[in-house]
Design an enzyme around this catalytic site. Structure first.
Site, PDB file in Angstrom:
ATOM      1  N   GLU A   1       1.434   4.397   7.442  1.00 22.59           N
ATOM      2  CA  GLU A   1       0.404   3.931   6.523  1.00 22.59           C
ATOM      3  C   GLU A   1      -0.089   5.086   5.652  1.00 22.59           C
ATOM      4  OE1 GLU A   1       0.210   0.898   6.233  1.00 22.59           O
ATOM      5  OE2 GLU A   1      -0.523  -0.214   7.973  1.00 22.59           O
TER       6      GLU A   1
ATOM      7  N   ASN B   1       0.826  -1.223   0.000  1.00 24.12           N
ATOM      8  CA  ASN B   1       0.000   0.000   0.000  1.00 24.12           C
ATOM      9  C   ASN B   1       0.858   1.270   0.000  1.00 24.12           C
ATOM     10  OD1 ASN B   1       0.991   0.129   2.587  1.00 24.12           O
ATOM     11  ND2 ASN B   1      -0.977  -0.018   3.630  1.00 24.12           N
TER      12      ASN B   1
END
Ligand code: PGA
Length: 260
Positions: free
Chosen positions: A154, A147
């Site tokens: 993140e 990702n």
């Protein structure tokens, strides 16, 4: 960014090891930032070989790891403490006093998006100060999540972030569940250096291997700089080397890559 494409995982790992060894030989007390995950295993294996066969000396090297799961003791076989000692440190002549890995155990923690637990905040500040005390990270090794995350920053992470606790995305927990008995055992939180912390390293090497990283590598190298792909921030770094194998490079369209 210098983007180097190697034939396969093995060649990628050896290329990275060559650079790390060169930096250690030039500066024996190198401050080395380290990563966990499947990707750097080949690099660690090659550095261990260089230590055993070529006398590569780690006795003065200082290390700082990027991250650790919250709630796993250092003895847990999926903790990053355990990973680092098993896969690297116990095979080389590193001084244990020079090893720094963020702590993941803080006792009872109330994790809220609005306020940080004071003991976590104090610890995160201490970790950042330790990095500064040693003069900053000379060379930071990074993997990349499918990702686009670097360390446990993140998508959506502030591009200026410092060491702190992050909530892991479902994607990351699923990706990492291969190492646990079930996804329920994968921790929900991690302590991680921030993108701002990583950007202060004097040099970074990002490694990626395999087709499942091709989209993330393309977004990091060719996409816009965006918090939705934290690795894209490396486009702003003064000295970033991206070493990938052919599969991870398969979606790159740029002609500036170097096929080493
Ligand atoms: P991996 O993880 O090396 O196990 O693919 C990389 C990462 O999530 O940063």
């Amino acid at each position: 960014m210098l983007v180097i494409v190697k034939e396969d995982y093995d060649a990628m790992s050896k290329e990275a090891a060559k650079i790390v060894a060169d930096r250690i030989r030039r500066k024996p007390n190198l401050v080395l930032g380290l990563a966990t995950g499947s990707t750097p295993l080949g690099l660690y294996k090659e550095l261990i070989r260089m230590h055993k066969e070529e006398g590569l000396d780690f006795s003065k090297v200082v290390t700082f790891n990027l991250d650790e799961y919250i709630g796993l003791p250092p003895t847990h076989d999926q903790s990053y403490h355990y990973f680092m000692w098993e896969n690297f440190f116990k095979h080389i002549n590193i001084n244990p006093a020079n090893v720094h890995i963020p702590q993941g155990m803080f006792g009872d923690l109330k994790i809220s998006p609005y306020e940080t637990d004071p003991k976590v905040e104090a610890y995160c500040q201490w970790y950042e100060e330790q990095i500064k005390k040693f003069g900053g990270i000379d060379l930071q090794i990074l993997g990349i999540g499918a990702n686009g995350h670097i360390a446990f920053n993140e998508p959506g992470s502030s591009l200026g972030s410092r060491t702190r606790i992050k909530t892991l995305t479902e994607k990351t927990r699923q990706d990492n569940s291969r190492f646990f008995k079930s996804i329920d055992e994968v921790p929900k939180y991690a302590i991680t250096m921030g993108i701002g912390t990583i950007m202060e390293a004097k040099e970074v090497i990002l490694l990626a291997s395999g087709e499942n990283k091709a989209d993330a590598v393309k977004a990091a190298v060719e996409g816009p700089i965006t918090a939705m792909c934290p690795a894209s921030m490396l486009q702003m770094h003064r000295k970033a080397i991206i070493i990938v194998d052919k599969k991870a490079a398969s979606k790159l369209s740029a002609e500036f890559v170097y096929y080493g």
